[in-house]
Design a protein around this motif. Structure first.
Motif, PDB file in Angstrom:
ATOM      1  N   ARG A   1       5.818  13.448   0.830  1.00 24.48           N
ATOM      2  CA  ARG A   1       6.577  13.647  -0.772  1.00 24.48           C
ATOM      3  C   ARG A   1       5.255  13.244  -1.744  1.00 24.48           C
ATOM      4  NH1 ARG A   1       9.951   9.793  -2.617  1.00 24.48           N
ATOM      5  NH2 ARG A   1       9.401   8.433  -1.253  1.00 24.48           N
ATOM      6  N   PHE A   2       4.285  12.369  -1.191  1.00 28.81           N
ATOM      7  CA  PHE A   2       3.060  11.993  -1.849  1.00 28.81           C
ATOM      8  C   PHE A   2       1.887  12.437  -1.360  1.00 28.81           C
ATOM      9  CE2 PHE A   2       5.144   7.683  -4.056  1.00 28.81           C
ATOM     10  CZ  PHE A   2       6.070   8.300  -4.038  1.00 28.81           C
TER      11      PHE A   2
ATOM     12  N   THR B   1      -7.292  10.242   5.002  1.00 28.17           N
ATOM     13  CA  THR B   1      -5.977   9.681   4.153  1.00 28.17           C
ATOM     14  C   THR B   1      -5.051   9.019   4.917  1.00 28.17           C
ATOM     15  OG1 THR B   1      -4.651  11.519   4.036  1.00 28.17           O
ATOM     16  CG2 THR B   1      -6.117  11.363   2.154  1.00 28.17           C
ATOM     17  N   ASN B   2      -4.290   7.918   4.518  1.00 31.92           N
ATOM     18  CA  ASN B   2      -3.239   7.289   5.103  1.00 31.92           C
ATOM     19  C   ASN B   2      -2.320   7.092   4.214  1.00 31.92           C
ATOM     20  OD1 ASN B   2      -3.941   5.010   4.594  1.00 31.92           O
ATOM     21  ND2 ASN B   2      -4.879   4.571   6.552  1.00 31.92           N
ATOM     22  N   TYR B   3      -0.918   6.868   4.658  1.00 30.63           N
ATOM     23  CA  TYR B   3       0.416   6.887   3.536  1.00 30.63           C
ATOM     24  C   TYR B   3       1.194   6.139   4.188  1.00 30.63           C
ATOM     25  CZ  TYR B   3      -1.135  11.205   1.496  1.00 30.63           C
ATOM     26  OH  TYR B   3      -1.992  12.077   1.040  1.00 30.63           O
ATOM     27  N   GLU B   4       1.879   5.205   3.297  1.00 33.18           N
ATOM     28  CA  GLU B   4       2.815   4.473   3.601  1.00 33.18           C
ATOM     29  C   GLU B   4       4.266   5.378   4.323  1.00 33.18           C
ATOM     30  OE1 GLU B   4       6.612   2.282   3.796  1.00 33.18           O
ATOM     31  OE2 GLU B   4       6.246   3.669   2.069  1.00 33.18           O
ATOM     32  N   ASP B   5       4.821   4.872   5.329  1.00 30.16           N
ATOM     33  CA  ASP B   5       5.652   5.900   5.835  1.00 30.16           C
ATOM     34  C   ASP B   5       6.988   6.520   4.740  1.00 30.16           C
ATOM     35  OD1 ASP B   5       6.285   4.015   9.173  1.00 30.16           O
ATOM     36  OD2 ASP B   5       4.701   5.460   8.453  1.00 30.16           O
ATOM     37  N   SER B   6       7.448   5.637   4.003  1.00 26.83           N
ATOM     38  CA  SER B   6       8.250   6.206   3.199  1.00 26.83           C
ATOM     39  C   SER B   6       8.104   7.282   2.217  1.00 26.83           C
ATOM     40  CB  SER B   6       9.082   5.112   2.489  1.00 26.83           C
ATOM     41  OG  SER B   6       8.234   4.674   1.369  1.00 26.83           O
TER      42      SER B   6
ATOM     43  N   LEU C   1       0.672  -1.117   0.079  1.00 28.00           N
ATOM     44  CA  LEU C   1      -0.096  -0.042  -0.025  1.00 28.00           C
ATOM     45  C   LEU C   1       0.882   1.378  -0.021  1.00 28.00           C
ATOM     46  CD1 LEU C   1      -2.846   1.328   0.296  1.00 28.00           C
ATOM     47  CD2 LEU C   1      -2.311   1.280   2.823  1.00 28.00           C
ATOM     48  N   VAL C   2       0.473   2.290  -0.886  1.00 25.34           N
ATOM     49  CA  VAL C   2       1.291   3.332  -0.829  1.00 25.34           C
ATOM     50  C   VAL C   2       0.524   4.558  -0.094  1.00 25.34           C
ATOM     51  CG1 VAL C   2       2.281   5.140  -2.371  1.00 25.34           C
ATOM     52  CG2 VAL C   2       2.319   2.908  -3.148  1.00 25.34           C
ATOM     53  N   ALA C   3      -0.841   4.523  -0.697  1.00 24.36           N
ATOM     54  CA  ALA C   3      -1.591   5.640   0.115  1.00 24.36           C
ATOM     55  C   ALA C   3      -3.210   5.308  -0.261  1.00 24.36           C
ATOM     56  CB  ALA C   3      -1.400   7.104  -0.424  1.00 24.36           C
ATOM     57  N   ARG C   4      -4.154   5.755   0.778  1.00 26.39           N
ATOM     58  CA  ARG C   4      -5.478   5.493   0.418  1.00 26.39           C
ATOM     59  C   ARG C   4      -6.289   6.834   1.139  1.00 26.39           C
ATOM     60  NH1 ARG C   4      -6.385   0.139   4.187  1.00 26.39           N
ATOM     61  NH2 ARG C   4      -5.448   0.921   6.030  1.00 26.39           N
ATOM     62  N   ILE C   5      -7.479   6.922   0.314  1.00 30.42           N
ATOM     63  CA  ILE C   5      -8.311   7.952   0.626  1.00 30.42           C
ATOM     64  C   ILE C   5      -9.766   7.380   1.044  1.00 30.42           C
ATOM     65  CG2 ILE C   5      -8.586   8.604  -1.629  1.00 30.42           C
ATOM     66  CD1 ILE C   5      -8.745  11.567  -0.540  1.00 30.42           C
TER      67      ILE C   5
END
Length: 121
Positions: free
Chosen positions: A66-67, A57-62, A47-51
């Motif tokens: 940036r995204f 939203t949530n994001y992968e830590d790396s 998973l990279v990101a989801r809305i």
């Protein structure tokens, strides 16, 4: 028939930006969560990101900072703005959405065909 079609991948130098788009089409009653995943060669899809439907939203830590993931509900489209790209971001990026199609009674998970993102050093 519901489809997800991605666009916007390509080759970019490290530090550059790309914007991915994913449009859902077909007989759609409602869309819940939309997201982006990626799979690099020899690695599992992550998973990279989801809305969510309420736009949280949530994001992968790396990729945090940036995204940016966003959605246009009127267009059934989700976007991923990717800035400060790094070589380790190189992967096939897949769009995912939980969709309630017409004449269905529950949400189903749909995937796009994938779009290649390559970041050169």
């Amino acid at each position: 028939q519901v489809q997800l079609v991605e666009s916007g991948g390509g080759l970019v130098q490290a530090g550059g930006s790309l914007r991915l788009s994913c449009a859902a089409s077909g007989s759609i009653s409602s869309i819940n969560t939309m997201g982006w995943y990626r799979q690099a060669p020899g690695k599992q899809r992550e998973l990279v990101a989801r809305i969510f439907s309420g736009s949280s939203t949530n994001y992968e830590d790396s990729v945090k900072g940036r995204f940016t993931i966003s959605r246009d509900n009127a267009k059934n489209t989700v976007y991923l703005q990717m800035n400060s790209l790094k070589p380790e971001d190189t992967a096939v990026y897949y769009c995912n959405a939980e969709i309630l199609a017409a004449r269905y009674t529950r949400y189903l998970n749909y995937w796009g065909q994938g779009t290649q993102v390559t970041v050169s050093s």
